[in-house]
Scaffold this active site. Structure first.
Site, short mmCIF file in Angstrom:
data_model
loop_
_atom_site.label_atom_id
_atom_site.label_comp_id
_atom_site.label_asym_id
_atom_site.label_seq_id
_atom_site.Cartn_x
_atom_site.Cartn_y
_atom_site.Cartn_z
CG ASP A 162 -1.89 -1.10 1.28
OD1 ASP A 162 -2.20 -1.65 0.20
OD2 ASP A 162 -2.35 -1.43 2.38
CG ASP A 191 -2.86 -4.66 -1.96
OD1 ASP A 191 -3.80 -4.89 -2.74
OD2 ASP A 191 -2.94 -4.87 -0.75
CG ASP A 195 -5.77 -0.50 0.76
OD1 ASP A 195 -6.30 0.14 -0.16
OD2 ASP A 195 -5.38 -1.68 0.64
NE ARG A 244 -9.99 -4.20 -3.99
CZ ARG A 244 -9.29 -5.05 -3.22
NH1 ARG A 244 -8.29 -4.58 -2.48
NH2 ARG A 244 -9.59 -6.32 -3.20
#
Length: 522
Positions: A162, A191, A195, A244
């Site tokens: 992240d 990734d 997040d 996302r």
């Protein structure tokens, strides 16, 4: 015994001086404000987000120097502004130890701390293949930095892949004018860019660029991780993102005035009971920009004032519920803060001139006009309604008036030291005590029904006085911080009705031991 404040400050300055001698850090005078401008959105709630406002300002040119600045503070909550210039990478980011930090190699670690600003200055700050990890922390500002190519597999790896990741009881974070980018998706080792998981709340992402990634970011790591939320995304550019943008599991998200370009598979994915308010955004050359995707656990949305420019939609299915092509709302979402959204039609222009690092921190005035940032409104240095951190509460453990509500209540907590009991926290006997298994831990008092509490007294056991350092007091029902400080004693906070209250020891000297965890209504 605890060191007097003067001695602790001297020790902190000595640590910083050693770091300066090793290179990468420069001490400067305290400043009145921590960052340019002020937050809009959910980061303004729960007491607000001011970062290191009012604290010392330190210049860092390496990751190790950033860690040294955190470790050189008097306490975990001592406000600090860390100005970063240059490239931060694995070669210059090492673990630094200290009582006011918990750092690690190969990642910028903001763990179990509060009241910190990291801001890029000068020629710019680039975190190259190094992620920023925020864990068990509150009141954090990250502004005007670039974080790129952070990997979870391959080499080198950092922060689980992240760019910026938050987890475990994080509260009040404002990320502003950043550029977060990858060079591919999961198969290439990357990734998420932004997040949040494991009870992270009151976050704003503003005037930032997220691009060239398989995953823009998530709120909640699984369908059962739904205690996150209250996140605002505004005036951001999402470009060349597969999915996302964000993925929202549970909680509430507010997305306004974002420019979405080339969302390749799915965009705002509201699921598992989440509610998203999606207004005055500009979606361009994209697919399935809003809906519930890849699950039958439905989420909901209120969509108003958005512009769709060459947006395509897939067909509904058992695990696929796109909001389009007509973008009908499925719920209503009330927003508790003031904001002035631009008209959707001017969003591409406004975002292109303001979003990302190195744009002069320019913002919109809500009328499609770009302007320099306004000075922040002075506010508390801790995002809680309790005492400002790191000023300790009163150390005189004389109980308030009234009845100790802990007597007859229940208790639990983290792993306890051998031979101790949670019951000793509430037995009225100063000769017995509870102790954590290590130097930190948490203990709770709980009731079968809602109980109003306005003060707590933490009494240390004989022989361990002064061992408790930094602490946080939480409303365990809501997850909010009621107060924080340094040292045991009496703690006052606004009257709160709850069923469980938790005292977290986040720093100590020696072995902390609590003889009594007393609670009072007056």
């Amino acid at each position: 015994m605890r060191q007097p404040v003067t001695r602790r400050l001297q020790a902190a300055l000595a640590t910083l001086a050693l770091a300066a001698a090793a290179g990468g850090i420069v001490l400067t005078a305290p400043e009145a404000s921590a960052a340019a401008g002020s937050a809009t959105g959910y980061a303004t709630q729960n007491g607000g987000t001011t970062g290191g406002a009012g604290g010392q300002t330190v210049r860092a040119t390496t990751g190790t120097a950033i860690h040294a600045a955190l470790c050189g503070r008097a306490a975990v909550g001592t406000p600090i502004v860390i100005e970063v210039e240059g490239t931060i990478n694995h070669g210059n980011t090492s673990k630094v130890s200290g009582s006011s930090c918990n750092t690690a190699d190969g990642v910028i670690e903001l763990k179990q701390i509060s009241n910190v600003t990291i801001v890029g200055v000068g020629g710019g700050a680039v975190f190259d293949q190094i992620g920023i990890h925020i864990r068990e922390s509150s009141n954090i500002i990250i502004q005007n930095v670039t974080v790129k190519n952070v990997k979870k597999s391959g080499s080198p790896t950092s922060n689980g892949g992240d760019a910026i990741g938050m987890e475990s009881g994080v509260r009040n974070v404002w990320v502003d004018h950043t550029t977060l980018e990858a060079s591919g998706g999961e198969s290439e080792g990357y990734d998420g860019l932004f997040d949040m998981k494991a009870d992270t709340r009151y976050v704003t992402l503003s005037y930032s660029i997220l691009r060239n990634s398989g995953r823009g970011g998530l709120v909640g790591s699984s369908e059962s991780d739904v205690s996150n939320g209250f996140v605002t995304y505004h005036h951001n550019l999402y470009e060349n993102i597969d999915s996302r943008a964000p993925l929202l599991r549970g909680g509430v998200g507010h997305m306004f005035n974002n420019h979405y370009v080339r969302i390749n598979s799915s965009g705002i994915n509201s699921r598992a009971g989440a509610r998203a308010k999606v207004e005055n955004n500009y979606f361009e050359d994209s697919k399935d920009v809003l809906g519930t995707f890849y699950t039958d656990a439905a989420g909901y949305w209120q969509a108003d004032g958005n512009t769709l420019d060459n947006v395509t939609w897939s067909s509904p299915g058992e695990d696929n519920n796109p909001a389009g092509p007509d973008m009908k709302s499925t719920t209503t979402v009330s927003i508790p803060y003031a904001y002035s959204p631009d008209a959707a039609g001017c969003v591409p222009d406004v975002v292109s001139r303001t979003a990302g690092a190195g744009k002069g921190l320019k913002v919109s005035d809500g009328n499609c006009t770009v302007q320099p940032p306004t000075e922040p409104t002075p506010g508390p240095t801790d995002p809680t309604p309790g005492p400002t951190d790191p000023t300790p509460g009163p150390t005189d453990p004389t109980p308030p008036g009234g009845t100790n509500l802990s007597i007859g209540a229940g208790s639990d907590g983290s792993s306890k030291a051998s031979g101790t009991s949670f019951g000793h926290l509430r037995d009225g006997d100063l000769s017995t005590y509870w102790a954590p298994a290590g130097s930190t831990g948490h203990a709770s008092i709980k009731w079968d029904s809602a109980t109003t509490v306005s003060s707590v007294v933490i009494r240390e056991a004989a022989g361990s006085a002064g061992s408790i350092g930094a602490w946080r007091l939480r409303d365990a029902d809501a997850g909010t911080v009621l107060a924080s400080g340094d040292g045991a004693g009496a703690i006052s906070f606004p009257r709160t009705t709850l069923r469980k209250i938790t005292f977290e020891i986040v720093g100590s000297t020696g072995s902390p031991r609590i003889a009594e965890f007393e609670t009072y209504a007056d």
